[in-house]
Scaffold this motif. Structure first.
Motif, PDB file in Angstrom:
ATOM      1  N   VAL A   1      31.804  41.763  45.999  1.00 34.54           N
ATOM      2  CA  VAL A   1      32.507  43.011  45.926  1.00 34.54           C
ATOM      3  C   VAL A   1      33.707  43.113  44.921  1.00 34.54           C
ATOM      4  N   VAL A   2      34.481  41.980  45.096  1.00 29.23           N
ATOM      5  CA  VAL A   2      35.814  41.873  44.264  1.00 29.23           C
ATOM      6  C   VAL A   2      35.559  41.741  42.655  1.00 29.23           C
ATOM      7  N   ALA A   3      34.492  40.749  42.706  1.00 29.73           N
ATOM      8  CA  ALA A   3      34.024  40.365  41.191  1.00 29.73           C
ATOM      9  C   ALA A   3      33.390  41.531  40.599  1.00 29.73           C
ATOM     10  N   SER A   4      32.720  42.345  41.382  1.00 33.81           N
ATOM     11  CA  SER A   4      32.036  43.370  40.800  1.00 33.81           C
ATOM     12  C   SER A   4      32.946  44.306  40.463  1.00 33.81           C
ATOM     13  N   ALA A   5      34.118  44.649  41.290  1.00 36.79           N
ATOM     14  CA  ALA A   5      35.006  45.780  40.768  1.00 36.79           C
ATOM     15  C   ALA A   5      35.619  45.335  39.438  1.00 36.79           C
ATOM     16  N   LEU A   6      36.010  43.860  39.389  1.00 36.93           N
ATOM     17  CA  LEU A   6      36.671  43.230  38.223  1.00 36.93           C
ATOM     18  C   LEU A   6      35.759  43.576  36.799  1.00 36.93           C
ATOM     19  N   GLN A   7      34.555  43.605  37.187  1.00 35.94           N
ATOM     20  CA  GLN A   7      33.613  43.491  36.030  1.00 35.94           C
ATOM     21  C   GLN A   7      33.673  44.976  35.646  1.00 35.94           C
ATOM     22  N   ARG A   8      33.801  46.036  36.452  1.00 35.99           N
ATOM     23  CA  ARG A   8      33.764  47.333  36.190  1.00 35.99           C
ATOM     24  C   ARG A   8      35.013  47.785  35.576  1.00 35.99           C
ATOM     25  N   LEU A   9      36.062  47.309  35.947  1.00 36.96           N
ATOM     26  CA  LEU A   9      37.631  47.223  35.427  1.00 36.96           C
ATOM     27  C   LEU A   9      37.532  47.013  34.079  1.00 36.96           C
ATOM     28  N   ARG A  10      36.649  45.744  33.760  1.00 41.09           N
ATOM     29  CA  ARG A  10      36.704  45.181  32.410  1.00 41.09           C
ATOM     30  C   ARG A  10      36.099  46.255  31.531  1.00 41.09           C
ATOM     31  N   ASN A  11      35.527  46.857  31.877  1.00 43.18           N
ATOM     32  CA  ASN A  11      34.658  48.101  30.850  1.00 43.18           C
ATOM     33  C   ASN A  11      35.568  49.067  30.808  1.00 43.18           C
ATOM     34  N   THR A  12      36.664  49.384  31.215  1.00 43.34           N
ATOM     35  CA  THR A  12      37.581  50.373  31.006  1.00 43.34           C
ATOM     36  C   THR A  12      38.950  50.134  30.340  1.00 43.34           C
ATOM     37  N   PRO A  13      39.313  51.284  29.602  1.00 45.21           N
ATOM     38  CA  PRO A  13      40.431  51.048  28.847  1.00 45.21           C
ATOM     39  C   PRO A  13      41.518  50.182  29.640  1.00 45.21           C
TER      40      PRO A  13
END
Length: 622
Positions: free
Chosen positions: A469-481
């Motif tokens: 869950v946490v790793a997935s959230a970090l991956q999604r944040l990586r794709n944001t400004p």
């Protein structure tokens, strides 16, 4: 005259009988405790069992005397009155005390496998703050069996006292008077000696029954009622607790454990200019429930938290970082206020004192940050809400802020739903000012009910779920400004339930991850400096070029002149670790239960004692 002597003898017999019945109940409780927790006592010998029961008599005799006082006073009243109301008081007392004693036995016996220390007032605090969360770790079947055991034991205790609370009091004593109560009063007063347990200056305490290097054996000897009573009696007199040395000596040692020059300058003083690319990054603090270094391959652990571990090559990993305690409420104060945990109480229980603590949130608010806290459970559990608002939280998102159909876990809302809410809010928020967001996970906690099925072991599976869950959230944040200016600080609240065979007195039980990732990280690094949770506040604020003088117990781990050590507490024990030395000291027994290094053991012990004494001095003054 013979009748008076007979009636007086009955009174003496009832008093002595009450004491002896309680004593027998406490003695019988110990083998039942050992039988229930047999997995923890594999290989125990008959001699060890006899030692447990014989040393445990110090507590058993004391508690039996305490519980005999009220019946003794009621019997004394029969010298002066024949009113039958005394009989009803006697019956009410034994019903109440049977229910209470049975509850203590059942809770102590069932919780020991999870906590590995004798029952104290902690569960009562958790229950009073949030009954639902207090029972969240227990399955309905366990609750049903516990209630059945509670009522069964209470019935057996009550049945043991039937000869005292039924016939003799009704048919004989309530209709008789005696002219000579002095002998009975002397006998009643004599209970003071077994209550105190000693003729010396020091009365009986928890450590009186400790006899073995195997702490589980010592814990089996502890009378849980005594442990609860002692815990309740010690929660208020902070200035009188843990007095290892005179104040001047303690203050001198404590000063050596702080970085005075860093506190005076209040600026970054590290081996590098800064770990971060800019002075005001957005900050997301992720507090992982019960995670430990044993889950991370990069920390020498198993391949369980592999998705978060994959971020290590691009982040800053502190490889020798330790939890400050064994429970979330203690861990939160250490992380967010830089305040060390206490061995026998939780400061979170005292809102008037936690309101006076420094906090990361308040320090960052003064620097222009907006603050919010995300948690899938009940924010009233362990008085969290009062602390969080006092610490500077603008907003608290908790279980009631989610649709009822999303409250699927006993702890409230599963971690992935809480992260969904956090990411949604971050996307919609105005980035005109830096943000400080905290998210506290809960799914990797008993009973480990998660919507994830990668491992057969339910504990491992729950950790793997939160990891994903946490790793997935970090991956999604990586794709944001926002990623470019984002600092993500990942830390555990405490080491929890995996591996299951770690002793409370082993420093390895408290070894936890501290990982910083995100676009705001200047360069990847592995930092081998030793530290513990209360040091995170000063370290982070120093890196942000913000003052942290108010964080008296927090030190910048990267400061040039900062002392390097870790401190943690165990139920009525503490650990003090340096680069070359390690010691865990059990306060009740006055014994070192763990040592590492051949030299400076005594020095490490004294510094740890001075540190703990200083903590309680500080609590008393707040």
């Amino acid at each position: 005259m013979n009748k008076q002597h007979r009636i007086l003898g009955i009174r003496h017999t009832l008093l002595a009988g009450t004491f002896l019945i309680w004593l027998m109940i406490f003695i019988i409780q110990k083998p039942l405790f050992l039988a229930y927790n047999h997995d923890l006592y594999v290989g125990i010998g008959f001699k060890d069992i006899l030692s447990i029961m014989s040393y445990g008599l110090f507590h058993d005799v004391s508690v039996a005397a305490y519980l005999t006082v009220i019946p003794g006073l009621l019997i004394l009243c029969t010298f002066f009155t024949s009113h039958k109301v005394i009989c009803w008081f006697m019956r009410a007392y034994f019903i109440l005390i049977a229910l209470t004693a049975s509850a203590v036995f059942v809770v102590h016996t069932s919780l020991y496998a999870y906590w590995r220390f004798p029952l104290d007032a902690t569960p009562l605090f958790y229950f009073l703050s949030s009954p639902a969360d207090a029972f969240a770790s227990i399955t309905p079947m366990q609750i049903l069996l516990s209630v059945a055991a509670w009522l069964l034991f209470a019935s057996l205790i009550l049945a043991s006292f039937l000869p005292i609370i039924v016939r003799p009091l009704d048919n004989r004593l309530s209709h008789a008077t005696a002219k000579q109560p002095i002998g009975f009063i002397i006998l009643l007063a004599a209970l003071f000696l077994p209550m105190r347990g000693s003729l010396t200056v020091a009365p009986v305490n928890t450590g009186k029954v400790f006899f073995s290097q195997e702490m589980a054996y010592n814990h089996a000897a502890v009378n849980p009622i005594f442990s609860v009573m002692e815990s309740l009696s010690r929660t208020q007199n902070f200035a009188e607790q843990y007095r290892f040395m005179d104040d001047a000596t303690a203050h001198r040692h404590f000063r050596s454990l702080t970085d005075a020059s860093l506190r005076d300058n209040n600026t970054v003083s590290t081996f590098a200019d800064s770990l971060f690319r800019n002075r005001r990054p957005d900050i997301l603090l992720v507090i992982l429930e019960s995670f430990s270094s044993h889950l991370f391959p990069s920390l020498g652990g198993e391949k369980i938290a592999i998705k978060l571990d994959a971020f290590v090559p691009e982040g800053i990993l502190f490889t020798r970082f330790y939890a400050n305690s064994f429970r979330t409420d203690r861990g939160l104060l250490a992380i967010l206020s830089g305040y060390p945990a206490q061995p026998t109480m939780s400061l979170m229980k005292y809102p008037s004192k936690t309101a006076k603590l420094p906090s990361l949130a308040m320090s960052l608010k003064r620097a222009g940050y907006g603050t919010a806290y995300y948690y899938g459970g009940d924010a009233d559990f362990t008085n969290m809400r009062s602390y969080l608002y006092a610490s500077g939280m603008d907003k608290i998102i908790e279980d009631v802020d989610f649709p009822i159909e999303e409250r699927l876990s006993k702890w409230g809302v599963h971690d992935h739903l809480v992260f969904e809410r956090l990411l949604k809010d971050m996307k919609e928020e105005n980035p005109s000012r830096p943000m400080f967001r905290i998210i506290q996970t809960s799914s990797s906690h008993e009973p480990f009910e998660v919507p994830y099925h990668a491992y057969s072991d339910e504990r491992v599976n729950a950790f793997a779920y939160t990891d994903s869950v946490v790793a997935s959230a970090l991956q999604r944040l990586r794709n944001t400004p926002r990623w470019k200016n984002l600092l993500v600080v990942i830390v555990a609240d405490h080491q929890g339930c995996y591996p299951t065979n770690l002793s409370n007195y082993s420093p390895q039980r408290y070894h936890i991850p501290l990982l910083m990732v995100g676009g705001a990280v200047r360069k990847a690094a592995k930092i081998n400096i030793i530290g513990s949770q209360q040091d995170l506040a000063a370290t982070l604020l120093a890196q942000l070029h913000l003052p942290h003088k108010a964080f008296r117990f927090s030190k910048n781990m990267l400061g040039r002149r900062s002392p390097h050590f870790a401190f943690f507490t165990v139920p009525d024990a503490f650990g003090f670790l340096t680069d070359s030395t390690g010691v865990v000291y059990d306060n009740p027994s006055g014994k070192i239960t763990y040592r590492r290094g051949r030299s400076n053991i005594r020095k490490a012990l004294i510094k740890g004692q001075a540190y703990l004494q200083s903590v309680y001095d500080d609590i008393a003054n707040r």
